[in-house]
Design a protein around this motif. Structure first.
Motif, short mmCIF file in Angstrom:
data_model
loop_
_atom_site.label_atom_id
_atom_site.label_comp_id
_atom_site.label_asym_id
_atom_site.label_seq_id
_atom_site.Cartn_x
_atom_site.Cartn_y
_atom_site.Cartn_z
N PRO A 1 -0.88 31.38 27.12
CA PRO A 1 -1.47 30.84 25.46
C PRO A 1 -1.13 32.01 25.18
CG PRO A 1 -3.14 31.81 27.24
CD PRO A 1 -2.32 31.18 27.73
N PHE A 2 0.00 32.33 24.17
CA PHE A 2 -0.24 33.45 23.02
C PHE A 2 1.12 34.16 23.53
CE2 PHE A 2 -4.72 32.83 22.85
CZ PHE A 2 -4.59 32.56 21.43
N VAL A 3 1.75 33.60 24.37
CA VAL A 3 3.21 33.65 24.66
C VAL A 3 4.06 33.34 24.43
CG1 VAL A 3 4.18 33.69 26.82
CG2 VAL A 3 2.12 34.93 27.28
N LYS A 4 4.81 33.88 23.90
CA LYS A 4 6.28 33.79 23.90
C LYS A 4 7.55 33.20 23.73
CE LYS A 4 3.73 32.48 19.92
NZ LYS A 4 2.57 32.12 20.94
N LEU A 5 8.41 32.20 25.26
CA LEU A 5 9.47 32.56 25.13
C LEU A 5 9.75 30.74 25.54
CD1 LEU A 5 7.23 32.97 29.29
CD2 LEU A 5 8.90 34.75 27.50
N ASN A 6 10.71 30.77 25.66
CA ASN A 6 11.78 29.84 25.41
C ASN A 6 12.01 29.33 24.64
OD1 ASN A 6 13.22 29.28 27.70
ND2 ASN A 6 11.19 28.81 28.89
N ASP A 7 11.79 30.63 22.87
CA ASP A 7 12.56 29.53 21.83
C ASP A 7 10.76 29.25 21.34
OD1 ASP A 7 13.65 29.52 20.06
OD2 ASP A 7 14.25 27.54 19.94
N LEU A 8 9.87 29.23 21.06
CA LEU A 8 8.72 28.82 20.86
C LEU A 8 7.54 29.66 20.21
CD1 LEU A 8 6.71 26.87 24.36
CD2 LEU A 8 8.36 26.01 21.97
N PRO A 9 7.61 29.85 18.89
CA PRO A 9 7.08 30.47 18.01
C PRO A 9 5.76 30.42 17.92
CG PRO A 9 8.15 28.74 16.83
CD PRO A 9 8.62 28.86 18.50
N ASP A 10 4.90 31.21 17.09
CA ASP A 10 3.67 31.53 16.74
C ASP A 10 3.16 30.11 16.42
OD1 ASP A 10 2.62 33.91 18.15
OD2 ASP A 10 3.35 34.77 16.48
N TYR A 11 1.56 29.33 16.72
CA TYR A 11 1.70 28.70 15.60
C TYR A 11 0.59 28.32 15.44
CZ TYR A 11 0.30 25.74 19.64
OH TYR A 11 -0.46 25.51 20.97
N ASP B 1 0.31 36.75 31.39
CA ASP B 1 0.44 37.66 30.16
C ASP B 1 1.73 38.36 30.36
OD1 ASP B 1 0.64 40.05 28.58
OD2 ASP B 1 -1.79 39.79 29.02
N GLN B 2 2.81 37.82 29.24
CA GLN B 2 3.59 38.32 28.56
C GLN B 2 4.33 40.03 27.99
OE1 GLN B 2 6.73 37.36 30.95
NE2 GLN B 2 5.54 36.24 32.07
N GLY B 3 3.24 40.37 27.54
CA GLY B 3 2.62 41.57 26.68
C GLY B 3 3.71 42.75 27.40
N PRO B 4 3.40 42.96 29.13
CA PRO B 4 4.52 44.41 29.24
C PRO B 4 5.60 44.09 29.60
CG PRO B 4 2.88 43.22 31.10
CD PRO B 4 2.72 42.92 29.34
N VAL B 5 6.76 42.98 29.12
CA VAL B 5 7.92 43.06 29.10
C VAL B 5 8.10 42.35 27.49
CG1 VAL B 5 8.27 42.17 31.43
CG2 VAL B 5 7.83 40.43 29.78
N GLY B 6 7.02 41.69 26.54
CA GLY B 6 7.25 41.77 24.94
C GLY B 6 7.16 40.78 24.54
N HIS B 7 6.80 39.89 25.47
CA HIS B 7 6.57 38.24 24.99
C HIS B 7 5.23 37.40 24.18
CE1 HIS B 7 10.88 37.94 25.34
NE2 HIS B 7 11.52 38.24 26.93
N GLY B 8 4.71 38.44 24.10
CA GLY B 8 2.99 37.72 23.96
C GLY B 8 1.79 38.75 25.39
N LYS B 9 0.97 39.23 24.34
CA LYS B 9 -0.14 39.68 25.06
C LYS B 9 -1.09 38.02 24.99
CE LYS B 9 -2.85 43.50 26.87
NZ LYS B 9 -3.20 43.19 27.80
N ILE B 10 -1.84 37.74 26.03
CA ILE B 10 -3.54 37.30 25.36
C ILE B 10 -3.66 38.07 25.85
CG2 ILE B 10 -5.05 35.84 27.20
CD1 ILE B 10 -2.60 35.26 28.40
N PRO B 11 -4.58 38.34 24.39
CA PRO B 11 -5.98 39.18 23.81
C PRO B 11 -7.03 38.61 24.72
CG PRO B 11 -4.77 37.79 21.91
CD PRO B 11 -4.93 37.13 23.69
N GLU B 12 -7.66 40.16 25.41
CA GLU B 12 -8.84 40.77 26.30
C GLU B 12 -9.72 39.13 25.74
OE1 GLU B 12 -12.56 43.63 27.72
OE2 GLU B 12 -10.15 43.53 28.14
N ALA B 13 -10.23 39.08 24.25
CA ALA B 13 -11.04 38.37 24.32
C ALA B 13 -10.80 37.29 24.29
CB ALA B 13 -11.20 39.12 22.69
N PHE B 14 -9.44 37.04 24.31
CA PHE B 14 -9.28 35.26 24.85
C PHE B 14 -9.98 34.49 26.46
CE2 PHE B 14 -7.01 32.67 26.51
CZ PHE B 14 -7.54 30.47 25.60
N ILE B 15 -9.71 35.57 26.68
CA ILE B 15 -9.85 36.02 28.54
C ILE B 15 -11.48 35.86 28.56
CG2 ILE B 15 -9.58 36.83 31.08
CD1 ILE B 15 -6.41 37.83 29.21
N ARG B 16 -12.11 36.43 28.35
CA ARG B 16 -13.53 36.28 28.58
C ARG B 16 -14.35 35.33 27.47
NH1 ARG B 16 -15.78 40.58 30.50
NH2 ARG B 16 -14.43 43.02 29.99
#
Length: 377
Positions: free
Chosen positions: A232-242, A268-283
């Protein structure tokens, strides 16, 4: 690392006893020919059997869902028989191994598919970017054909049959790849799902494809053997936010809770710049879902321990560290620095950069020893 820290403590579920909370994350090392794991695959996975749980390369459930050159498959008997050698080697050392099932959908090129079959997707929406094809030629992703109603039923069935085949091959369970912009996420996402039938439009309709795969898989092999990977919230393979992404993910998590599957694996792809999963969502997910949660995304031993202590996850998955450190859990246990891999061989090549990374011996000697391989040949 101190053995009393949580990362190296066991986890027991109804059917699995994991000696530690370290997961070898799925990585497509792309060394299969015609979808068949090579002679070195049993060696590779056996070398890493000290993981609490191994998850294989993403493995194609259909000949038109391969995506990348060298991807292994689980859709014919020859592939099943070859995977049996892998599971036998891992189980001989007391390891546990799940297969990740994938259909790449619109990601790939028809030249990489068996019989040059066309790509297939929820709608005829091509992905941007280039893909490696035979002859080391990089070409744009092919335009997919839009799946008919019959195709959708077949695609769901191919995932379920892939799970059945994986169990026949000796796997302890399967992980459905619902992440990273591959076919199930293409159905979830309004950019790639422009359907007007029962599998498109509303959140419930767009989620139906993924959830029917999970439901069918759990019915076929057992919910205790079924996991899923989401991003969730990760942007890989040409999928934008929605706009409806958070609501969509909550809908999916609630459905998975009702199904009672073994785990959700968050990438979570935050470390490589493709979108981070918020901690609030994980909780929030932890409140909604009572099964095991695996987190992946650039973790070190220290940050993994912190995430476990904070209650964000039950297990932590490590990807690239496992390439060059087949004995990763032992290095964590003994606080030994990690070896550095060669990126040129991460996702292509032969035995070099695949089975030739050494392990440190368990008595903390400075001598490095290679894993024996003769009995796997």
């Amino acid at each position: 690392m101190n053995t009393e820290k949580k990362l190296l403590t066991p986890v027991t579920t109804g059917t699995l006893e994991l000696p530690n909370r370290v997961v070898m994350a799925p990585m497509n090392r792309r060394r299969a020919l015609n979808g068949i794991p090579g002679e070195s695959a049993p060696i590779y996975f056996r070398q890493r059997a000290g993981a609490g749980l191994i998850i294989t390369d993403n493995t194609a459930v259909a000949p038109n869902g391969i995506g990348y050159m060298g991807t292994p498959g689980i859709y014919n008997q020859e592939q099943v028989d070859s995977w049996k050698r892998v599971t036998a080697e891992v189980h001989a050392l007391g390891g546990r191994i799940f297969m990740q099932l994938v259909h790449a959908g619109r990601i790939g090129h028809y030249l990489n598919n068996e019989g040059q079959m066309p790509l297939i997707a929820p709608a005829a929406v091509s992905a941007e970017g280039l893909i490696r094809t035979p002859g080391e030629i990089h070409l744009p992703n092919s335009e997919p054909v839009e799946a008919t109603a019959a195709d959708v039923r077949r695609l769901i069935g191919e995932h379920i049959q892939g799970a059945i085949n994986a169990i026949e091959a000796g796997f302890d369970g399967v992980e459905i790849h619902g992440a990273h912009g591959f076919l199930p996420e293409q159905f979830l996402h309004p950019h790639t799902n422009r359907r007007t039938d029962a599998y498109g439009g509303s959140i419930a309709a767009r989620s139906r494809f993924l959830l029917e795969i999970v439901e069918g898989t759990a019915a076929a092999i057992g919910k205790e053997r079924t996991g899923i990977r989401l991003s969730p919230f990760v942007k890989l393979n040409d999928l934008p936010d929605y706009a409806e992404e958070a609501e969509t993910q909550r809908y999916i998590v609630d459905a998975l809770q009702q199904m009672g599957i073994l785990y959700i694996h968050l990438s979570d792809q935050g470390p490589v710049g493709h979108g981070k999963i918020p901690e609030a969502f994980i909780r929030e997910l932890r409140r909604r879902y009572s099964g095991l949660v695996i987190l992946a995304g650039g973790y070190s031993a220290e940050t993994a321990e912190a995430a476990l202590q904070a209650g964000l996850a039950d297990l932590i998955a490590f990807g690239k560290p496992y390439i060059a450190n087949p004995d990763l859990t032992e290095r964590f246990r003994l606080n030994i620095p990690l070896a550095v891999g060669d990126p040129a061989t991460y996702y292509q090549g032969g035995d070099e950069g695949y089975i030739d990374y050494p392990s440190v011996d368990p008595v903390h000697s400075p001598i490095f020893v290679a894993n024996a391989t003769a009995d796997c040949r």
